[in-house]
Design an enzyme around this catalytic site. Structure first.
Site, PDB file in Angstrom:
ATOM      1  N   CYS A  61       0.645  -1.092   0.087  1.00  0.00           N
ATOM      2  CA  CYS A  61      -0.247   0.065   0.035  1.00  0.00           C
ATOM      3  C   CYS A  61       0.788   1.335  -0.125  1.00  0.00           C
ATOM      4  O   CYS A  61       1.954   1.322   0.701  1.00  0.00           O
ATOM      5  CB  CYS A  61      -1.092  -0.003   1.086  1.00  0.00           C
ATOM      6  N   LYS A  85       6.268  -5.598  -1.152  1.00  0.00           N
ATOM      7  CA  LYS A  85       7.765  -5.484  -0.534  1.00  0.00           C
ATOM      8  C   LYS A  85       7.741  -5.056   0.938  1.00  0.00           C
ATOM      9  O   LYS A  85       8.702  -5.448   1.668  1.00  0.00           O
ATOM     10  CB  LYS A  85       8.467  -4.479  -1.575  1.00  0.00           C
TER      11      LYS A  85
HETATM   12  N1  GLU Z   1      -7.105  -2.024   5.020  1.00  0.00           N
HETATM   13  C1  GLU Z   1      -7.644  -1.358   3.633  1.00  0.00           C
HETATM   14  C2  GLU Z   1      -8.165  -2.091   2.588  1.00  0.00           C
HETATM   15  O1  GLU Z   1      -8.225  -2.911   2.708  1.00  0.00           O
HETATM   16  C3  GLU Z   1      -6.430  -0.540   3.273  1.00  0.00           C
HETATM   17  C4  GLU Z   1      -5.193  -1.522   2.920  1.00  0.00           C
HETATM   18  C5  GLU Z   1      -3.972  -0.644   2.472  1.00  0.00           C
HETATM   19  O2  GLU Z   1      -3.303  -0.303   3.506  1.00  0.00           O
HETATM   20  O3  GLU Z   1      -3.565  -0.780   1.208  1.00  0.00           O
HETATM   21  O4  GLU Z   1      -8.726  -1.450   1.768  1.00  0.00           O
END
Ligand code: GLU
Length: 582
Positions: free
Chosen positions: A2, A577
């Site tokens: 993310c 990563k």
């Molecule tokens: N928990 C959130 C989701 O699944 C954010 C995930 C992330 O940090 O990309 O959308």
């Protein structure tokens, strides 16, 4: 894992897209951007489950954008679940890194009909809507929401009038500035091609960006003076340099990146050296590939007579009785944001241990929180697999172990190792590995055996092979063979063995598995009639430097196996990563 970007000023749309592309290496499965339409139609957004490389759309002219690469934790990879998530009155858009651990409870506070996605993130949208209805002060409203969330949640909100609010709780946020422009990103790499003037937000801090105006506030909403600094990034940038994949480019750079460890002034290591000498037991800590690098480093320290244990970050609780307050924990992480490692450090700090960090990303949380911090200086590592950062970390381990042993001429050895690697990376070596991989590409499992220094090597090689090729490669200490593993050997089962000079034990292992029909692929210094196939190890100027150089054949084999199986080794499925969630 993310990524978040935000950008204001000229060409904000292009720069935000560029920033997201520069965060791709962290691993993601979908992305999205939200921006303020200069034509006055309010907040606009685009979201996609495609790869950013395939997404050719240019954002309309805008001066304020936020963006996100998502690595799904809650809710499948669909368009509705992509970030940003917008409120239904067009007041704001939210991007989020982390996991709202109490999202089920928070969801139950609102009418189920309001939800448009399956993400935990969407609860933030509805909570913020309610908080803003109660209180116009945005920072207060956002804090109110954050207080209701469990877990580590970094959140960035774009408001329709162009104000951006970002809060760092858990995964990192770095602000950047250049003339007329402001940036916010999960790491400095997301904007370092535009500016390196940056400042990492501390835990709990909130930033407000409006155009070129950047203000930071602490948890009590008191203004904080921003301490700008220039990020030092090594020369290698984020291109593939004419190679087909980042992975091979990064493997071939290692002759250069290991040599940088030789330039660390010995005097800089003195405080850490003292602390290590005073430790009853040294902990070397990591997760995934960094744990196997930790095993190599711990092995080197033990070889020099120092009690050192490699500990996987996710098993930290079980080792408390092995360490004393004041002992050093040497934490290894490419990103410096590995959630498991950061949590383990919190635990070891609560035991009174001192943290030393060995990380590749400048300004990362681990680098900033450690008492002693040393950068890998390996440059951007874009492939999900750690190659050049792992070899740099183990080289640093060699440096430390030798220093503790009273030596001071390590830079000669490291320079000689660098030259040896430069020679090793010739076309002939690469052809040999490519051919070997092509002949193994159809197998669905293999074993990797090593002993002593090469046990950690075998474990790292098996991990690399799994990641890059999806072949089920399993590593064992060679000594385990007769205690179970040999039952798995069938006709033509590939068994990769790491063989040291004059290592009769491993020659016997080769004979034993061969007698049961295995295809023995030896990685060593000398071919032998017992081997079905042979791959060369790089030569080493000092025996213990094999802890570093022996990592490389496994990387090459993994890379060419991935390619032979038609995969993209840079982006293995399901992997990220920078593993910023636990
Ligand atoms: N928990 C959130 C989701 O699944 C954010 C995930 C992330 O940090 O990309 O959308």
């Amino acid at each position: 894992m993310c990524g978040i970007v935000a950008c204001t000023g000229l060409n904000a749309g292009d720069l935000a897209m560029n920033g997201l592309r520069r965060l791709q290496y962290r691993g993601y499965d979908s992305f999205g951007l939200s921006w303020v339409d200069p034509g006055g139609t309010g907040l606009q957004q685009c979201r996609s489950t495609d790869s950013l490389d395939d997404y050719q759309v240019r954002l309309p002219h805008t001066q304020t954008v936020i963006g996100h690469t998502r690595w799904a934790t809650h809710g499948p990879v669909t368009l509705e679940n992509c970030h940003p998530h917008q409120d239904d009155r067009g007041r704001f858009s939210v991007v989020h890194n982390g996991i709202v651990e109490n999202h089920q409870y928070l969801r139950s506070l609102h009418d189920p009909a309001v939800y448009r996605s399956g993400t935990d993130t969407e609860v933030i949208v509805h909570l913020l809507t309610a908080a803003l209805d109660e209180c116009d002060a945005r920072r207060t409203a956002l804090r109110t929401v954050l207080h209701q969330l469990s877990g580590r949640n970094t959140v960035v909100v774009l408001f329709a009038d162009g104000e951006i609010l970002g809060v760092k709780e858990g995964s990192p946020l770095v602000i950047g500035t250049s003339t007329g422009q402001s940036f916010l990103g999960s790491d400095v790499l997301s904007f370092s091609d535009v500016t390196r003037t940056c400042c990492a937000l501390a835990e709990g801090q909130m930033v407000s960006i409006s155009g070129a105006q950047i203000n930071v506030f602490d948890v009590n909403d008191s203004p904080v003076e921003i301490q700008w600094s220039e990020a030092s990034m090594p020369a290698e940038e984020v291109g593939k340099d004419g190679h087909e994949h980042f992975m091979i480019k990064e493997i071939l750079e290692q002759w250069l990146t290991v040599a940088r460890q030789a330039t660390i002034p010995i005097g800089q290591l003195a405080p850490l050296e003292d602390a290590l000498r005073n430790s009853t037991t040294i902990m070397v800590l990591g997760a995934g590939g960094a744990f196997f690098a930790s095993e190599q480093i711990a092995w080197l320290l033990r070889e020099k007579g120092f009690a050192a244990l490699a500990v996987p970050a996710y098993e930290i609780e079980s080792v408390k009785s092995c360490f004393k307050p004041g002992d050093v924990v040497l934490a290894i992480s490419q990103s410096g944001e590995t959630a498991d490692t950061l949590r383990a450090i919190e635990v070891t700090s609560s035991w009174g241990m001192q943290t030393a960090a060995l990380v590749n990303m400048p300004m990362s949380t681990l680098a900033r929180e450690a008492k002693f911090s040393f950068p890998n200086n390996s440059g951007a590592e874009m492939c999900v697999l750690s190659t050049k950062s792992a070899s740099a970390q183990v080289t640093f381990g060699y440096l430390l172990a030798s220093l503790l042993d009273g030596q001071n001429n390590m830079s000669n050895d490291i320079d000689a190792m660098s030259s040896s690697l430069a020679q090793y990376f010739c076309d002939e070596t690469l052809r040999t590995f490519r051919r070997m991989a092509a002949s193994l590409a159809q197998c669905d499992r293999m074993f990797v055996l090593g002993r002593k220094l090469f046990y950690g090597t075998a474990r790292m090689a098996a991990l690399n092979i799994k990641e890059a090729s999806y072949i089920h490669a399993e590593a064992f200490a060679a000594g385990e063979l007769k205690h179970g593993v040999i039952a798995l050997i069938e006709q033509d089962t590939p068994v990769v063995i790491f063989v040291d000079v004059d290592d009769n034990y491993m020659l016997n292992v080769a004979a034993e598995v061969k007698a049961r029909g295995a295809r023995v692929i030896a990685i060593g210094y000398e071919d032998n009639a017992l081997f079905s196939d042979f791959l060369p190890l790089p030569s080493v100027p000092a025996p213990l430097l094999a802890a570093v150089t022996s990592l490389i054949p496994g990387q090459l084999l993994a890379y060419y196996l991935g390619v032979a199986r038609g995969l993209n080794p840079d982006k293995p499925r399901n992997l990220a990563k920078s593993v910023t969630v636990q």
